[in-house]
Design a protein around this motif. Structure first.
Motif, short mmCIF file in Angstrom:
data_model
loop_
_atom_site.label_atom_id
_atom_site.label_comp_id
_atom_site.label_asym_id
_atom_site.label_seq_id
_atom_site.Cartn_x
_atom_site.Cartn_y
_atom_site.Cartn_z
N TRP A 33 0.67 -2.46 -7.37
CA TRP A 33 0.93 -2.68 -6.01
C TRP A 33 -0.31 -2.75 -5.23
O TRP A 33 -0.49 -3.49 -4.12
CB TRP A 33 1.95 -1.53 -5.52
N LEU A 34 -1.13 -1.96 -5.66
CA LEU A 34 -2.76 -2.07 -4.93
C LEU A 34 -3.34 -3.26 -5.28
O LEU A 34 -3.95 -3.82 -4.45
CB LEU A 34 -3.44 -0.77 -5.28
N ILE A 35 -3.15 -3.64 -6.55
CA ILE A 35 -3.84 -5.04 -6.87
C ILE A 35 -3.32 -6.13 -5.99
O ILE A 35 -3.87 -7.16 -5.30
CB ILE A 35 -3.55 -5.23 -8.45
N LYS A 36 -1.85 -6.11 -6.03
CA LYS A 36 -1.25 -7.11 -5.22
C LYS A 36 -1.71 -7.10 -3.46
O LYS A 36 -1.95 -8.30 -3.02
CB LYS A 36 0.31 -6.95 -5.20
N ALA A 37 -1.69 -5.88 -3.10
CA ALA A 37 -2.10 -5.47 -1.81
C ALA A 37 -3.70 -6.51 -1.56
O ALA A 37 -3.79 -6.94 -0.50
CB ALA A 37 -1.94 -4.29 -1.24
N PRO A 40 -0.57 12.79 8.61
CA PRO A 40 -0.52 11.45 8.86
C PRO A 40 -2.11 10.63 8.62
O PRO A 40 -1.81 9.07 7.95
CB PRO A 40 -0.16 10.95 10.29
N ASN A 41 -3.03 11.23 8.72
CA ASN A 41 -4.34 10.55 8.32
C ASN A 41 -4.78 10.85 6.90
O ASN A 41 -5.66 11.98 6.80
CB ASN A 41 -5.21 11.07 9.47
N LYS A 42 -4.26 10.35 5.97
CA LYS A 42 -4.51 10.57 4.37
C LYS A 42 -4.10 9.13 3.89
O LYS A 42 -3.74 8.43 4.24
CB LYS A 42 -3.74 11.53 3.96
N ILE A 43 -4.85 9.26 2.65
CA ILE A 43 -4.74 8.29 1.58
C ILE A 43 -4.29 9.07 0.33
O ILE A 43 -5.16 10.02 0.12
CB ILE A 43 -5.83 7.26 1.33
N LEU A 69 -7.25 -0.08 2.46
CA LEU A 69 -7.72 -0.70 1.12
C LEU A 69 -9.00 -0.45 1.05
O LEU A 69 -9.57 -0.24 -0.12
CB LEU A 69 -7.21 -2.14 1.30
N GLY A 70 -9.75 -0.40 2.25
CA GLY A 70 -11.20 -0.17 2.04
C GLY A 70 -11.53 1.25 1.32
O GLY A 70 -12.36 1.63 0.49
N MET A 71 -10.89 2.33 1.95
CA MET A 71 -10.83 3.71 1.48
C MET A 71 -10.58 3.66 -0.08
O MET A 71 -11.23 4.22 -0.78
CB MET A 71 -10.16 4.42 2.44
N MET A 72 -9.15 3.13 -0.33
CA MET A 72 -8.83 3.18 -1.75
C MET A 72 -9.68 2.41 -2.89
O MET A 72 -9.61 3.05 -3.97
CB MET A 72 -7.27 2.63 -1.75
N LEU A 73 -9.98 1.37 -2.28
CA LEU A 73 -10.69 0.48 -3.20
C LEU A 73 -12.42 0.77 -3.16
O LEU A 73 -12.96 -0.09 -3.69
CB LEU A 73 -10.33 -0.96 -3.16
N ASP A 74 -12.73 1.46 -2.17
CA ASP A 74 -14.26 1.62 -2.17
C ASP A 74 -14.75 0.24 -1.72
O ASP A 74 -15.96 -0.21 -2.21
CB ASP A 74 -15.09 2.11 -3.32
N LYS A 75 -14.11 -0.58 -0.58
CA LYS A 75 -14.64 -1.84 -0.50
C LYS A 75 -15.22 -1.62 0.98
O LYS A 75 -14.30 -1.72 2.21
CB LYS A 75 -13.75 -2.90 -0.25
N PHE A 76 -16.43 -1.43 1.36
CA PHE A 76 -17.07 -1.01 2.54
C PHE A 76 -16.83 -2.28 3.39
O PHE A 76 -16.52 -2.13 4.65
CB PHE A 76 -18.39 -0.61 2.55
N VAL A 96 0.66 -1.18 0.07
CA VAL A 96 0.12 -0.17 -0.06
C VAL A 96 0.89 1.30 -0.04
O VAL A 96 0.63 2.44 -0.63
CB VAL A 96 -0.87 -0.03 1.07
N ALA A 97 1.73 1.14 0.65
CA ALA A 97 2.97 2.40 0.72
C ALA A 97 3.59 2.52 -0.65
O ALA A 97 3.86 3.65 -0.90
CB ALA A 97 3.97 2.05 1.74
N LEU A 98 3.92 1.58 -1.25
CA LEU A 98 4.67 1.50 -2.41
C LEU A 98 3.68 2.22 -3.40
O LEU A 98 4.21 2.97 -4.23
CB LEU A 98 5.23 0.16 -2.83
N TYR A 99 2.35 1.81 -3.51
CA TYR A 99 1.56 2.53 -4.46
C TYR A 99 1.32 3.90 -4.18
O TYR A 99 1.52 4.96 -5.13
CB TYR A 99 0.02 1.91 -4.36
N GLN A 100 1.42 4.29 -2.95
CA GLN A 100 1.30 5.69 -2.73
C GLN A 100 2.65 6.54 -2.98
O GLN A 100 2.51 7.90 -2.75
CB GLN A 100 0.94 6.07 -1.20
N ILE A 101 3.73 5.93 -3.22
CA ILE A 101 4.73 6.88 -3.30
C ILE A 101 5.18 6.23 -4.96
O ILE A 101 6.21 7.10 -5.53
CB ILE A 101 6.01 6.44 -2.74
N SER A 102 4.33 5.75 -5.72
CA SER A 102 4.61 5.35 -7.14
C SER A 102 3.47 5.71 -8.12
O SER A 102 3.50 5.91 -9.23
CB SER A 102 5.21 3.95 -7.29
N PHE A 103 2.28 5.55 -7.60
CA PHE A 103 1.10 5.44 -8.19
C PHE A 103 0.99 4.13 -9.17
O PHE A 103 0.28 4.38 -10.05
CB PHE A 103 0.67 6.71 -8.86
#
Length: 672
Positions: free
Chosen positions: A491-495, A618-621, A550-557, A480-487
């Protein structure tokens, strides 16, 4: 050589020449105990453990003692880092016996692997006497031992929910509760030396993570004061390697002065993350220096040619604890020449030594420049002279015999390092750090993953041991961190794939927590759940944060709901005794106020992200794309007049997009 010679674990290989007839943990040893109706001795340790080495020298290398062990017991050696599941089960049993846990951990089992007695380090005479007493008891009082063992097993199989009275709370997660958590934690602060008010002193990254998030919400200056006091002492004290970089595991005193000299990957990974966040908040150049030096040490001494990072450096060299890191006055005089006089005043170097046996260890309580001023030796050229002296010591130290290296690569600890490096990159903006973090992710994905299943350990080109929850939790967090520094959405799919596997194979639907072991892993006498945060956060608390992110990023409630259920069941403990659940408390901070959802769209998405990441939020995606994306937070978002746009949202409600980081930061201030 005994059977351990065929293993890959450095700790097991250290015992391959013992006269003890050691077995690795496995069916062969367990079956032998049943067939011969012998008690089992399980001896658990790890390669960088000083007292494990001492007990090996004093007991396991002695022919007469080994003869007693071989005659009476089936002897099993376990590397706790390679088999944390075995360690957790028998550590729990020993603590239920009223024995303070630690390593080496020596546990005596019945032939069916049920524990009935345990101890930690014992000197040779006591050890031999205990072996004979155990054998007598096993022969003459077997029924009593069996009854006792059954009781310990019954205690071990009681669910964590029942054992600790965990119940979901009503209502949400309220920001006003955070002050009470801080006040409870504050009672145990060492307000003079930093950290918690006890000795030995361990760095506790999850406590500092909570304090940073609490400060972000409350702006309570007492929280910031304790963060800075603690991190300054950890950065300047003897627990930090002033010559080579990196932190030792803990200090044996309450001064952060003399460390237990082993260097563990997990400590350094987490401290990098904390110092990076603290640097983003304070801009203290000391923190940036420690980050850079520690990454330099990790890259030069701990990185495998394959791309993963090794586990640990031993405390001992030449049979002496810390010898690689300590100096006599005469050594320093010869190496430093005319620089010795001022250097010795800063570091309190003496003929008698500032430690023991005439040895000196490098330790400060203020920055080198401040120490030089206090000692009256500061000059305009001080900074350069100081760096030159450390370089001389570094080169001279290369001539010493190095501490032993534990060269197994653990998925869990490498996942922690990915997260630490990602935060360092965000704070410092150094592209080399980002590349290093990405390379670890690529190594885990290619060499330690098969069909979305992680292996725990890797050595000599081969991965082994079914992954544990700690592996999935730390690697998901890292991805998740790798996605957020690379877009890079891969990485998000793998997570997400790893999270889905974890839910299917680790989650207990009845208790709403994750088991530590995979459904497909080896079945031990108890299947544990790791809930309490210690030097390493509990795998369940990391998973709770992962599921929320992941729930926030992928809209998975459903992910968010699962995370909230876990957090709710821990809330009572968080509110009453936060120091043992401090990473849970950090997750609570994330849920107590709205999380900033930041979407960056356009050709300059990476540059804008890099500029944005320098700030302490700190409290961000953070999500982004140069063109278009199907990720929920990025759908239907566009540039503004051909300029890269920044969208700031809270609870799926967005403010007007802007194109300047300063304006986006203003919107963030209004969103909390």
């Amino acid at each position: 050589m005994n059977r351990l010679s065929e293993e890959t674990s450095p700790y097991l290989l250290q015992h391959a020449h013992n006269p003890v007839d050691w077995y690795p943990w496995g069916d062969l040893a367990l079956q032998k105990a049943k067939e011969e109706r012998k008690p089992i001795l399980v001896s658990i340790g790890y390669s960088a453990c000083h007292w494990c080495h001492v007990m090996e020298r004093e007991c396991f290398e002695k022919e007469d003692i080994a003869a007693v062990m071989n005659a009476y017991f089936v002897c099993i050696k376990v590397d706790r880092e390679e088999r944390p599941d075995v360690d957790a089960v028998y550590m729990d049993a020993v603590q239920a016996m009223g024995v303070r846990g630690g390593w080496p951990l020596n546990v005596f089992l019945l032939p069916d692997a049920k524990p009935f007695y345990g101890v930690t380090y014992l000197p040779p005479q006591n050890w031999t006497q205990l072996l004979k007493s155990i054998q007598t008891a096993f022969t003459d009082h077997y029924d009593e031992l069996a009854k006792s063992a059954e009781g310990f097993v019954e205690n071990m199989v009681v669910s964590e929910t029942e054992k600790f009275g965990l119940k979901a709370t009503t209502g949400g997660f309220e920001a006003e509760n955070l002050d009470g958590m801080f006040e409870t934690l504050q009672k145990n602060f060492d307000t003079y030396k930093g950290g918690m008010d006890r000795a030995p002193k361990f760095p506790m990254p999850s406590i500092y993570k909570f304090l940073l998030r609490y400060y972000d919400v409350s702006q309570n200056p007492e929280a910031l004061r304790h963060i800075e006091l603690s991190l300054n002492r950890i950065a300047l004290g003897g627990i930090y390697d002033h010559v080579g970089g990196g932190w030792a595991r803990y200090s044996v005193d309450d001064e952060w002065f003399i460390p237990h000299f082993e260097k563990m990957l997990y400590d350094n990974a987490q401290l990098l993350e904390i110092f990076a966040e603290a640097y983003s908040l304070t801009r203290n150049p000391l923190y940036a220096n420690r980050i850079r030096q520690t990454i330099k040490w990790l890259s030069s001494e701990m990185r495998s040619p394959e791309g993963g990072f090794y586990s640990a450096l031993d405390a001992d060299s030449e049979g002496i604890e810390g010898k690689y890191y300590i100096w006599t006055q005469s050594e320093l005089t010869e190496i430093l020449g005319e620089d010795f006089e001022w250097f010795s005043k800063i570091y309190n170097i003496s003929q008698a030594g500032n430690w023991e046996h005439g040895y000196n260890h490098l330790h400060l309580t203020e920055t080198p420049a401040q120490a030089a001023r206090s000692a009256g030796v500061y000059t305009d050229q001080f900074e350069q002279k100081y760096e030159n002296v450390l370089s001389k010591l570094f080169e001279k130290r290369k001539e010493k015999i190095r501490p032993g290296l534990d060269d197994k690569i653990l998925a869990s600890w490498n996942g922690l390092l990915i997260k630490g490096l990602a935060e360092c990159y965000r704070a410092l903006g150094d592209e080399n750090i980002r590349e290093l973090a990405l390379s670890i992710g690529e190594f885990i994905a290619s060499s330690m993953t098969v069909e979305n299943k992680l292996f725990h350990s890797h050595k000599n080109g081969k991965s082994s041991v079914t992954g544990f929850l700690e592996d999935y939790a730390a690697v998901i967090q890292g991805y998740v961190a790798l996605y957020q520094i690379s877009f890079d959405e891969n990485w998000l799919i793998k997570a997400d794939q790893l999270a889905a596997y974890t839910i299917t194979n680790f989650f207990d639907q009845t208790e709403n927590f994750f088991h530590f072991t995979d459904t497909y892993g080896e079945a031990l006498i108890a299947r544990k759940k790791e809930l309490f945060d210690n030097v390493i956060p509990s795998s369940n608390s990391i998973m709770a944060q992962n599921l929320y992110s992941l729930g926030m990023m992928l809209d998975k409630f459903e992910y968010i709901e699962m995370a909230d259920q876990m957090l709710s069941k821990m809330s009572k403990l968080i509110l009453t005794d936060v120091q043992w659940v401090s990473n849970w408390a950090a997750v609570y901070c994330t849920r107590a106020i709205p999380t900033a959802e930041i979407a960056i769209i356009g050709n300059d998405a990476d540059a804008i992200r890099k500029d944005f990441d320098r700030f302490f939020v700190p409290n961000k995606i953070v999500m982004g794309t140069k063109t278009a994306s199907e990720l929920p937070l990025l759908q239907h978002r566009t540039e503004i007049n051909s300029k890269t746009a920044i969208y700031i949202c809270y609870n799926k409600t967005c403010q007007l997009p802007v194109t300047e980081v300063e304006k986006a930061l203003e919107q963030l201030g209004g969103g909390s």
